[in-house]
Write an enzyme that holds these catalytic residues in place. Structure first.
Site, PDB file in Angstrom:
ATOM      1  N   THR A 155      37.846 -19.868 -24.205  1.00  0.00           N
ATOM      2  CA  THR A 155      37.714 -18.780 -23.206  1.00  0.00           C
ATOM      3  C   THR A 155      37.072 -19.454 -22.098  1.00  0.00           C
ATOM      4  O   THR A 155      36.498 -20.447 -22.083  1.00  0.00           O
ATOM      5  CB  THR A 155      36.581 -17.732 -23.900  1.00  0.00           C
ATOM      6  OG1 THR A 155      37.316 -17.251 -24.974  1.00  0.00           O
ATOM      7  CG2 THR A 155      36.152 -16.873 -22.978  1.00  0.00           C
ATOM      8  N   ARG A 183      42.858  -6.310 -32.030  1.00  0.00           N
ATOM      9  CA  ARG A 183      41.507  -6.627 -32.176  1.00  0.00           C
ATOM     10  C   ARG A 183      40.904  -6.635 -30.764  1.00  0.00           C
ATOM     11  O   ARG A 183      41.631  -7.174 -29.973  1.00  0.00           O
ATOM     12  CB  ARG A 183      41.391  -7.893 -32.781  1.00  0.00           C
ATOM     13  CG  ARG A 183      40.073  -8.498 -32.964  1.00  0.00           C
ATOM     14  CD  ARG A 183      39.839  -9.854 -32.150  1.00  0.00           C
ATOM     15  NE  ARG A 183      38.501 -10.454 -32.261  1.00  0.00           N
ATOM     16  CZ  ARG A 183      38.009 -11.212 -31.200  1.00  0.00           C
ATOM     17  NH1 ARG A 183      38.803 -11.814 -30.260  1.00  0.00           N
ATOM     18  NH2 ARG A 183      36.953 -11.726 -31.458  1.00  0.00           N
ATOM     19  N   VAL A 184      39.601  -6.171 -30.372  1.00  0.00           N
ATOM     20  CA  VAL A 184      39.145  -6.265 -29.368  1.00  0.00           C
ATOM     21  C   VAL A 184      38.056  -7.357 -29.193  1.00  0.00           C
ATOM     22  O   VAL A 184      37.167  -7.471 -30.152  1.00  0.00           O
ATOM     23  CB  VAL A 184      38.471  -4.857 -28.935  1.00  0.00           C
ATOM     24  CG1 VAL A 184      37.756  -5.173 -27.712  1.00  0.00           C
ATOM     25  CG2 VAL A 184      39.435  -3.701 -29.026  1.00  0.00           C
ATOM     26  N   SER A 185      38.243  -8.507 -28.169  1.00  0.00           N
ATOM     27  CA  SER A 185      37.536  -9.461 -27.976  1.00  0.00           C
ATOM     28  C   SER A 185      36.063  -9.137 -27.137  1.00  0.00           C
ATOM     29  O   SER A 185      35.902  -7.867 -26.564  1.00  0.00           O
ATOM     30  CB  SER A 185      38.210 -10.317 -27.003  1.00  0.00           C
ATOM     31  OG  SER A 185      37.372 -11.072 -26.104  1.00  0.00           O
ATOM     32  N   ASP A 186      35.022  -9.914 -27.363  1.00  0.00           N
ATOM     33  CA  ASP A 186      33.695  -9.398 -26.582  1.00  0.00           C
ATOM     34  C   ASP A 186      34.001  -9.520 -25.003  1.00  0.00           C
ATOM     35  O   ASP A 186      33.235  -9.218 -24.293  1.00  0.00           O
ATOM     36  CB  ASP A 186      32.614 -10.177 -27.076  1.00  0.00           C
ATOM     37  CG  ASP A 186      33.039 -11.600 -26.653  1.00  0.00           C
ATOM     38  OD1 ASP A 186      33.860 -12.235 -27.453  1.00  0.00           O
ATOM     39  OD2 ASP A 186      32.287 -12.248 -25.866  1.00  0.00           O
ATOM     40  N   THR A 204      31.063 -17.375 -24.541  1.00  0.00           N
ATOM     41  CA  THR A 204      32.142 -17.543 -25.451  1.00  0.00           C
ATOM     42  C   THR A 204      31.714 -17.800 -26.889  1.00  0.00           C
ATOM     43  O   THR A 204      30.399 -17.893 -27.055  1.00  0.00           O
ATOM     44  CB  THR A 204      32.566 -18.905 -24.880  1.00  0.00           C
ATOM     45  OG1 THR A 204      34.030 -19.079 -25.635  1.00  0.00           O
ATOM     46  CG2 THR A 204      31.706 -20.140 -24.894  1.00  0.00           C
ATOM     47  N   GLY A 205      32.677 -17.927 -27.658  1.00  0.00           N
ATOM     48  CA  GLY A 205      32.289 -17.781 -29.140  1.00  0.00           C
ATOM     49  C   GLY A 205      33.022 -16.940 -29.757  1.00  0.00           C
ATOM     50  O   GLY A 205      33.873 -16.300 -29.361  1.00  0.00           O
ATOM     51  N   VAL A 206      32.520 -16.376 -31.120  1.00  0.00           N
ATOM     52  CA  VAL A 206      33.241 -15.491 -31.837  1.00  0.00           C
ATOM     53  C   VAL A 206      32.737 -14.068 -31.423  1.00  0.00           C
ATOM     54  O   VAL A 206      31.588 -13.562 -31.506  1.00  0.00           O
ATOM     55  CB  VAL A 206      32.813 -15.693 -33.369  1.00  0.00           C
ATOM     56  CG1 VAL A 206      33.368 -14.627 -34.243  1.00  0.00           C
ATOM     57  CG2 VAL A 206      33.249 -17.020 -33.889  1.00  0.00           C
ATOM     58  N   GLY A 207      33.821 -13.474 -30.618  1.00  0.00           N
ATOM     59  CA  GLY A 207      33.507 -12.243 -30.352  1.00  0.00           C
ATOM     60  C   GLY A 207      32.783 -11.109 -31.187  1.00  0.00           C
ATOM     61  O   GLY A 207      31.745 -10.424 -30.726  1.00  0.00           O
TER      62      GLY A 207
HETATM   63  N1  ASP Z   1      34.890 -14.678 -27.252  1.00  0.00           N
HETATM   64  C1  ASP Z   1      36.452 -14.925 -27.497  1.00  0.00           C
HETATM   65  C2  ASP Z   1      36.862 -13.810 -28.404  1.00  0.00           C
HETATM   66  O1  ASP Z   1      36.126 -13.679 -29.657  1.00  0.00           O
HETATM   67  C3  ASP Z   1      36.799 -16.176 -27.839  1.00  0.00           C
HETATM   68  C4  ASP Z   1      36.341 -17.253 -27.174  1.00  0.00           C
HETATM   69  O2  ASP Z   1      35.338 -17.316 -26.582  1.00  0.00           O
HETATM   70  O3  ASP Z   1      36.885 -18.315 -27.127  1.00  0.00           O
HETATM   71  O4  ASP Z   1      37.886 -13.121 -28.144  1.00  0.00           O
END
Ligand code: ASP
Length: 281
Positions: A155, A183-186, A204-207
């Protein structure tokens, strides 16, 4: 004036030196271009400009080069927050456009500020954003090889502090990759992208982890209530530990502090102020 950007997490960067070098060079160039832009534009204009450059760079998982979802389609999300007006606008799971952040920018001036799916796409077409396929062969190859086991997050985000002392934040993503459609991203929520006149944050990371930890909102609230940016960020990231939350953060506060941190190695980032340019090593 201060500017910080991120290109998400990319596990391969650690072992693949070519990819690492390419990302360092790209971030270096984009942060420099962004800083020049900031000299003549507001923080809000600059974060849009920078995130558009990042979306156009296919090394990152946003815009061109976005990851493919489990049904073979690319759906992108992006958001923008103006620290001055507190306007938050975004698109969620939009398809077939080049720059989701530009549509988020357009929505900033509307009453309805966050649109998803088909509604977002229709709005984009009605406002002159042409059909564009953001897929690149590398992502199709990864999708076909089902490389979903390794974390491949890339991201992008940007936070800027302009010469008037105004802050803005923007974030754009192609998602986690291989997710269930819908699925909805953060990235287009206040957990992943938040800004007021005290601080701006892009995550960024796991939404799912970022939403559970309300990361961006919490950091900004802590700074608003008097904490400095770095302890506010560390405290918030520590709160992800009980569930091994996976997040990376970039931020700037109104007093000029710039900070970045991650819970897992390692986020790729670059920053620029009047004295120096820094790029992840
Ligand atoms: N945060 C993003 C999501 O979960 C992914 C990412 O940060 O790369 O959609």
């Amino acid at each position: 004036m201060k500017l910080i950007i991120h290109g998400g997490f990319f596990s391969e960067s650690r072992t693949n030196h070519e990819v690492k070098k390419a990302k360092q060079e790209a971030l270096n160039e984009i942060v420099e271009q962004g800083y020049k832009h900031l000299a003549a534009h507001t923080a809000l204009e600059t974060v849009v400009y920078v995130v558009r450059l990042l979306e156009d760079c296919d090394l990152f998982n946003a815009g061109t080069g976005s990851q493919i979802q489990s049904d073979g389609k690319i759906r992108m999300s992006a958001s923008l927050m103006d620290g001055k007006s507190l306007g938050f606008s975004g698109v969620i799971n939009i398809e077939d456009v080049k720059n989701p952040i530009c549509i988020a920018r357009k929505l900033m001036d509307q009453e309805d500020k966050v649109l998803s799916g088909r509604g977002a796409q229709n709005y984009a077409r009605e406002n002159g954003f042409k059909y564009y396929n953001p897929e690149i062969p590398q992502r199709r190859w990864e999708y076909e090889k089902k490389l979903s086991d390794s974390i491949r997050l890339g991201t992008v985000g940007c936070v800027a502090l302009d010469m008037n002392g105004d802050l803005a934040a923007a974030t754009s993503t192609g998602g986690k990759g291989f997710e269930i459609p819908g699925r909805v991203s953060d990235s287009a929520t206040a957990a992943g992208n938040y800004c007021n006149k005290f601080a701006g944050i892009s995550c960024t990371g796991v939404g799912e982890d970022i939403v559970s930890g309300a990361v961006a909102t919490k950091i900004v609230t802590r700074v608003t209530d008097g904490m400095l940016l770095s302890p506010a960020t560390e405290k918030t990231l520590n709160e992800l530990k009980p569930f091994d939350g996976f997040a990376g953060v970039i931020g700037i506060s109104a007093n000029g502090d710039i900070y970045h941190a991650d819970t897992h190695p390692y986020m790729v980032w670059a920053s620029r102020d009047e004295n120096q340019i820094e790029v992840f090593a």
